[in-house]
Scaffold this motif. Structure first.
Motif, PDB file in Angstrom:
ATOM      1  N   ASP A  46     -43.285 -45.884  21.976  1.00 47.47           N
ATOM      2  CA  ASP A  46     -42.096 -45.138  22.401  1.00 47.47           C
ATOM      3  C   ASP A  46     -41.594 -44.221  21.286  1.00 47.47           C
ATOM      4  OD1 ASP A  46     -42.014 -46.083  24.968  1.00 47.47           O
ATOM      5  OD2 ASP A  46     -40.572 -47.663  24.575  1.00 47.47           O
ATOM      6  N   GLN A  59     -46.455 -46.034  35.558  1.00 47.91           N
ATOM      7  CA  GLN A  59     -47.325 -44.910  35.243  1.00 47.91           C
ATOM      8  C   GLN A  59     -48.172 -44.570  36.470  1.00 47.91           C
ATOM      9  OE1 GLN A  59     -47.607 -42.962  32.593  1.00 47.91           O
ATOM     10  NE2 GLN A  59     -49.221 -41.785  33.588  1.00 47.91           N
ATOM     11  N   ARG A 106     -40.503 -47.741  35.509  1.00 59.10           N
ATOM     12  CA  ARG A 106     -41.216 -46.632  34.879  1.00 59.10           C
ATOM     13  C   ARG A 106     -42.717 -46.813  35.058  1.00 59.10           C
ATOM     14  NH1 ARG A 106     -39.127 -46.056  28.939  1.00 59.10           N
ATOM     15  NH2 ARG A 106     -39.706 -43.894  29.149  1.00 59.10           N
ATOM     16  N   ARG A 154     -48.898 -42.483  28.031  1.00 54.57           N
ATOM     17  CA  ARG A 154     -48.072 -43.179  29.016  1.00 54.57           C
ATOM     18  C   ARG A 154     -48.898 -44.238  29.751  1.00 54.57           C
ATOM     19  NH1 ARG A 154     -44.814 -37.830  31.223  1.00 54.57           N
ATOM     20  NH2 ARG A 154     -43.105 -37.923  29.705  1.00 54.57           N
ATOM     21  N   ARG A 212     -48.882 -47.083  27.496  1.00 53.89           N
ATOM     22  CA  ARG A 212     -47.571 -47.737  27.581  1.00 53.89           C
ATOM     23  C   ARG A 212     -47.475 -48.624  28.817  1.00 53.89           C
ATOM     24  NH1 ARG A 212     -42.530 -47.982  29.344  1.00 53.89           N
ATOM     25  NH2 ARG A 212     -40.870 -48.122  27.763  1.00 53.89           N
ATOM     26  N   GLU A 213     -47.987 -48.126  29.927  1.00 51.45           N
ATOM     27  CA  GLU A 213     -47.938 -48.902  31.156  1.00 51.45           C
ATOM     28  C   GLU A 213     -48.775 -50.177  31.029  1.00 51.45           C
ATOM     29  OE1 GLU A 213     -47.175 -50.103  35.066  1.00 51.45           O
ATOM     30  OE2 GLU A 213     -46.152 -48.744  33.680  1.00 51.45           O
TER      31      GLU A 213
END
Length: 255
Positions: free
Chosen positions: A46, A235, A233, A144, A147-148
């Protein structure tokens, strides 16, 4: 591969061969499934996204000049913005224009004819913000995805860390236990992020927040908004992205 090296490759678009499965194996070998280590990796990712976004800016100087001509601001405010943007340039931040953004998107390739036509139209209209959003979506797609994968390994909400300032000296365990509105300390506890990360996220408009107090500088967070931010959030897949872009482009051309 160190995490920092992987992040740099993702942000430079040099890791096209990586997929969700690869990210899963990498994270497992890096953290051995330890939740605290995964939370630290998520915080690092992040921070990298926020820092990457901070390396460029859109100039609002011409807009501020128009506001001054319409009597909506003072010349001091115009000068203040001018010197602020000049300082960003001296710091090495990249000024984003419609031309540079279109060129960057073009170099990565258009999704389809709709996408190409929409970018052409945005360039003709000097729609820098629209081009910037599209460019960021393209550049950040892979990180991203990483991140997911981290979020999936962590579960919906990171484990809350103990807040030594809590009156009953007991950590809150459920989101419903938190007040409807709270400050930075409880936001850190709920999300598992350090204060400096929360501040960076708020500055980049990456996390929902509001400001209270006479000077509007006191950060406040709404429990339901943070819960939604943590859990919603998702992805999107490449297929989802293409469908969303086609829908947005079709709607844009109907206007």
């Amino acid at each position: 591969m160190p995490l920092g090296s992987l992040i740099n490759k993702l942000l430079r678009g040099e890791a096209d061969e990586w997929c969700e499965t690869d990210f899963g194996f990498y994270l497992e070998s890096l953290t051995h499934g330890d939740k605290k280590e995964l939370e630290q990796v998520l915080e690092t990712v992040d921070e990298a996204i926020v820092n990457w976004k901070s390396l460029s800016f859109i100039s609002h100087y011409e807009d501020k000049i128009k506001e001054w001509e319409e009597g909506k601001c003072s010349m001091d405010e115009v000068d203040e913005l001018y010197f602020e943007e000049e300082s960003w340039r001296k710091e090495g931040k990249r000024l984003l224009t419609a031309e540079t953004l279109y060129a960057a998107i073009s170099s990565k390739g258009f999704i389809n004819d709709y996408h190409h036509d929409a970018m052409e139209k945005a360039l003709d209209n000097n729609d820098v913000r629209y081009l910037k959003t599209d460019w960021e979506n393209m550049v950040l797609a892979q990180i991203r995805s990483l991140r997911e994968t981290i979020c999936n390994m962590l579960g919906s909400v990171p484990t809350a860390v103990k807040n030594e300032q809590q009156k009953n000296n007991r950590p809150l365990k459920r989101i419903e236990d938190y007040p409807e509105v709270f400050g930075v300390d409880l936001c850190c506890e709920l999300t598992g992020y350090a204060k400096h990360t929360i501040y960076k996220l708020t500055c980049a408009n990456e996390i929902p927040c509001c400001r209270s107090g006479s000077n509007g500088r006191k950060l406040k967070f709404r429990r339901d908004e943070i819960k939604e931010w943590l859990t919603a959030r998702k992805q999107e897949t490449n297929e989802d992205f293409v469908k969303r872009m086609e829908s947005q482009l079709a709607a844009r051309f109907r206007k």
